[in-house]
Design a protein around this motif. Structure first.
Motif, short mmCIF file in Angstrom:
data_model
loop_
_atom_site.label_atom_id
_atom_site.label_comp_id
_atom_site.label_asym_id
_atom_site.label_seq_id
_atom_site.Cartn_x
_atom_site.Cartn_y
_atom_site.Cartn_z
N ALA A 66 -11.55 17.53 32.03
CA ALA A 66 -12.95 17.12 31.93
C ALA A 66 -13.71 17.49 33.20
CB ALA A 66 -13.06 15.62 31.66
N GLU A 67 -13.06 17.30 34.34
CA GLU A 67 -13.67 17.64 35.63
C GLU A 67 -13.86 19.15 35.73
OE1 GLU A 67 -15.66 16.36 38.71
OE2 GLU A 67 -14.54 14.93 37.49
N ARG A 69 -14.14 21.34 33.37
CA ARG A 69 -15.12 21.85 32.41
C ARG A 69 -16.54 21.44 32.76
NH1 ARG A 69 -12.74 19.92 26.90
NH2 ARG A 69 -14.91 20.18 26.31
N LEU A 71 -18.05 18.48 32.41
CA LEU A 71 -18.67 17.67 31.36
C LEU A 71 -19.73 16.74 31.94
CD1 LEU A 71 -15.54 16.61 29.27
CD2 LEU A 71 -17.17 18.43 28.77
N GLN A 75 -19.67 11.91 29.07
CA GLN A 75 -18.45 12.40 28.43
C GLN A 75 -17.24 12.15 29.34
OE1 GLN A 75 -19.43 16.46 27.43
NE2 GLN A 75 -19.92 15.87 25.31
N LYS A 76 -17.42 12.30 30.66
CA LYS A 76 -16.34 11.99 31.59
C LYS A 76 -15.97 10.51 31.50
CE LYS A 76 -17.45 15.48 35.02
NZ LYS A 76 -17.94 15.72 36.38
#
Length: 121
Positions: A66-67, A69, A71, A75-76
């Motif tokens: 997530a980091e 990408r 986001l 969303q994180k």
């Protein structure tokens, strides 16, 4: 436990100490001492398997992805909530394993947290 990472470091360090102490014992002719050494080594191995099970949390991977990408924060936050569930349910295993070290001078628990007197490990 608020400081789960510290608890894991503490536990792993003391498992290494237990293993080193057991391996340093020279049983000689005493079968009782030989059985005790084998039991301590088996205990350390079993605890390490439990630690590995607790650490096999996919949440860490999800958080890193997530980091990476980039986001949005909301969303994180969702990833953090989902990723935190396995650790939440598995972390009591570590708390129970730590009870074997309650008499250790570096183990100073506070309600809901682990505080360490030193960081020599």
């Amino acid at each position: 436990m608020r400081d789960f990472a510290t608890a894991m470091v503490f536990l792993k360090a003391h498992l290494r100490e237990d293993e080193a102490a057991a391996r340093a014992v020279k049983p000689g002719k005493s079968q009782d001492l030989e059985r005790l050494q084998a039991r301590v080594l088996a205990d350390v191995a079993a605890k390490r398997r439990l630690v590995a099970w607790v650490e096999a949390n996919q949440g860490s991977t999800w958080k890193a992805e997530a980091e990476a990408r980039g986001l949005p924060i909301w969303q994180k936050a969702i990833v953090d909530v989902i990723a935190g569930v396995p650790e939440y349910f598995r972390s009591p295993v570590i708390s129970r394993l730590l009870t074997a070290y309650e008499d250790h001078p570096d183990f100073q628990p506070e309600p809901g947290a682990l505080q360490l007197a030193s960081s020599r490990w």
